[in-house]
Design a protein around this motif. Structure first.
Motif, PDB file in Angstrom:
ATOM      1  N   ILE A   1      44.734  34.833  42.776  1.00  8.45           N
ATOM      2  CA  ILE A   1      44.681  35.880  41.757  1.00  8.45           C
ATOM      3  C   ILE A   1      43.571  36.821  42.205  1.00  8.45           C
ATOM      4  O   ILE A   1      42.397  36.487  42.124  1.00  8.45           O
ATOM      5  N   ALA A   2      43.935  37.993  42.693  1.00  9.39           N
ATOM      6  CA  ALA A   2      42.957  38.921  43.273  1.00  9.39           C
ATOM      7  C   ALA A   2      42.136  39.633  42.209  1.00  9.39           C
ATOM      8  O   ALA A   2      40.958  39.905  42.409  1.00  9.39           O
ATOM      9  N   TYR A   3      42.757  39.956  41.066  1.00  9.09           N
ATOM     10  CA  TYR A   3      42.042  40.621  39.986  1.00  9.09           C
ATOM     11  C   TYR A   3      42.828  40.467  38.691  1.00  9.09           C
ATOM     12  O   TYR A   3      44.009  40.115  38.694  1.00  9.09           O
ATOM     13  N   VAL A   4      42.133  40.695  37.576  1.00  6.76           N
ATOM     14  CA  VAL A   4      42.788  40.781  36.269  1.00  6.76           C
ATOM     15  C   VAL A   4      42.449  42.162  35.701  1.00  6.76           C
ATOM     16  O   VAL A   4      41.323  42.616  35.795  1.00  6.76           O
ATOM     17  N   ASN A   5      43.472  42.814  35.166  1.00  8.79           N
ATOM     18  CA  ASN A   5      43.306  44.146  34.616  1.00  8.79           C
ATOM     19  C   ASN A   5      43.901  44.130  33.217  1.00  8.79           C
ATOM     20  O   ASN A   5      45.117  44.009  33.066  1.00  8.79           O
ATOM     21  N   GLY A   6      43.053  44.173  32.205  1.00  8.14           N
ATOM     22  CA  GLY A   6      43.553  44.084  30.841  1.00  8.14           C
ATOM     23  C   GLY A   6      42.494  44.439  29.820  1.00  8.14           C
ATOM     24  O   GLY A   6      41.521  45.132  30.116  1.00  8.14           O
ATOM     25  N   THR A   7      42.690  43.912  28.610  1.00  3.51           N
ATOM     26  CA  THR A   7      41.822  44.224  27.481  1.00  3.51           C
ATOM     27  C   THR A   7      40.835  43.088  27.246  1.00  3.51           C
ATOM     28  O   THR A   7      41.217  41.915  27.253  1.00  3.51           O
ATOM     29  N   VAL A   8      39.589  43.431  27.028  1.00  2.57           N
ATOM     30  CA  VAL A   8      38.566  42.433  26.726  1.00  2.57           C
ATOM     31  C   VAL A   8      38.784  41.957  25.285  1.00  2.57           C
ATOM     32  O   VAL A   8      38.675  42.735  24.342  1.00  2.57           O
ATOM     33  N   THR A   9      39.099  40.666  25.121  1.00  3.78           N
ATOM     34  CA  THR A   9      39.289  40.137  23.769  1.00  3.78           C
ATOM     35  C   THR A   9      38.125  39.255  23.334  1.00  3.78           C
ATOM     36  O   THR A   9      37.965  38.977  22.150  1.00  3.78           O
ATOM     37  N   TYR A  10      37.317  38.793  24.296  1.00 10.13           N
ATOM     38  CA  TYR A  10      36.136  37.986  23.976  1.00 10.13           C
ATOM     39  C   TYR A  10      35.180  38.105  25.156  1.00 10.13           C
ATOM     40  O   TYR A  10      35.592  38.168  26.306  1.00 10.13           O
ATOM     41  N   LYS A  11      33.886  38.135  24.838  1.00  3.72           N
ATOM     42  CA  LYS A  11      32.896  38.098  25.914  1.00  3.72           C
ATOM     43  C   LYS A  11      31.602  37.491  25.425  1.00  3.72           C
ATOM     44  O   LYS A  11      31.205  37.677  24.277  1.00  3.72           O
ATOM     45  N   ASP A  12      31.004  36.700  26.277  1.00  5.77           N
ATOM     46  CA  ASP A  12      29.637  36.232  26.068  1.00  5.77           C
ATOM     47  C   ASP A  12      29.005  36.152  27.449  1.00  5.77           C
ATOM     48  O   ASP A  12      29.691  36.385  28.449  1.00  5.77           O
ATOM     49  N   PRO A  13      27.723  35.867  27.562  1.00  4.51           N
ATOM     50  CA  PRO A  13      27.076  35.925  28.875  1.00  4.51           C
ATOM     51  C   PRO A  13      27.615  34.949  29.927  1.00  4.51           C
ATOM     52  O   PRO A  13      27.304  35.089  31.099  1.00  4.51           O
ATOM     53  N   ALA A  14      28.433  33.979  29.535  1.00  5.77           N
ATOM     54  CA  ALA A  14      28.936  33.002  30.497  1.00  5.77           C
ATOM     55  C   ALA A  14      30.407  33.202  30.863  1.00  5.77           C
ATOM     56  O   ALA A  14      30.816  32.867  31.963  1.00  5.77           O
ATOM     57  N   TYR A  15      31.203  33.716  29.924  1.00  2.00           N
ATOM     58  CA  TYR A  15      32.608  33.939  30.245  1.00  2.00           C
ATOM     59  C   TYR A  15      33.210  35.008  29.340  1.00  2.00           C
ATOM     60  O   TYR A  15      32.657  35.367  28.307  1.00  2.00           O
TER      61      TYR A  15
END
Length: 196
Positions: free
Chosen positions: A2-16
């Motif tokens: 999987i070279a890249y993911v291109n989409g919408t950020v649905t969750y983020k925190d400093p680890a994942y």
């Protein structure tokens, strides 16, 4: 794979982060460098990725740019440094600081990262210094972002625990840093200080 993911950020925190790509949510492990570059929830982003396939799990690692991914791959290519340790390194120092430390043979800087002992730091410098000097790549670090003091401690703790730091140790370290630095510290700097 999987070279890249291109989409919408649905969750983020400093680890994942979780990136929704056409209805499929990819959980992507990230460093603080990538976290600071991620857009707000609901916005689109593209992360270059590395898929680590182990016997017990398939873990996707994401990076804001190819520069960070390349350094990550250089680090995991060294005996004794796995993907988790490489992420801790990329969360403790910027890519340019790590590269410059290796080029300058700054053993003390590399060893200041939590989990990196003297022998591992020497191995990193020995195996990568010539390559780094040859490439002469020095990139700029990401911009830090402010976080409300209510979630500052929790985000930092969650990231440290995910990076493998015992919860009790992380709590003690985070509390001491907040007391010393005050509530105006960014979550990224709080985690960096806790990892040293």
């Amino acid at each position: 794979m999987i070279a890249y993911v291109n989409g919408t950020v649905t969750y983020k925190d400093p680890a994942y982060a979780i990136i929704d790509v056409n209805g499929i949510g990819y959980e992507v492990r990230i460093s603080l460098q990538t976290y600071t570059s991620l857009p707000d929830l609901g916005e689109r982003c593209k992360l270059v990725t590395f898929l680590n396939i182990r016997e017990d799990a398939h873990v996707l690692y994401g990076f804001w740019g190819n520069d960070e991914k390349k350094l990550f791959l250089d680090l995991v290519g060294i005996s004794g440094i796995g993907p988790s340790t490489a992420l801790v390194m990329l969360s403790s120092l910027s890519s340019s600081e790590i590269r410059q430390g290796i080029i300058d043979e700054d053993l003390r800087l590399i060893q200041s990262i939590k989990g990196i002992g003297s022998k591992t730091a020497q191995r990193v410098i020995l195996e990568l210094r010539d390559k780094m000097r040859k490439e002469e790549l020095v990139s700029t670090g990401p911009k830090s972002s402010e976080t409300s003091s209510g979630t500052l401690r929790n985000e930092a703790l969650a990231a440290l625990v995910t990076l493998g730091i015992p919860k009790a140790t992380a709590e003690k370290s985070v509390d001491a840093i907040i007391k010393r630095e005050g509530q105006n510290i960014t979550v990224e700097n709080l985690i960096k200080l806790a990892l040293r």
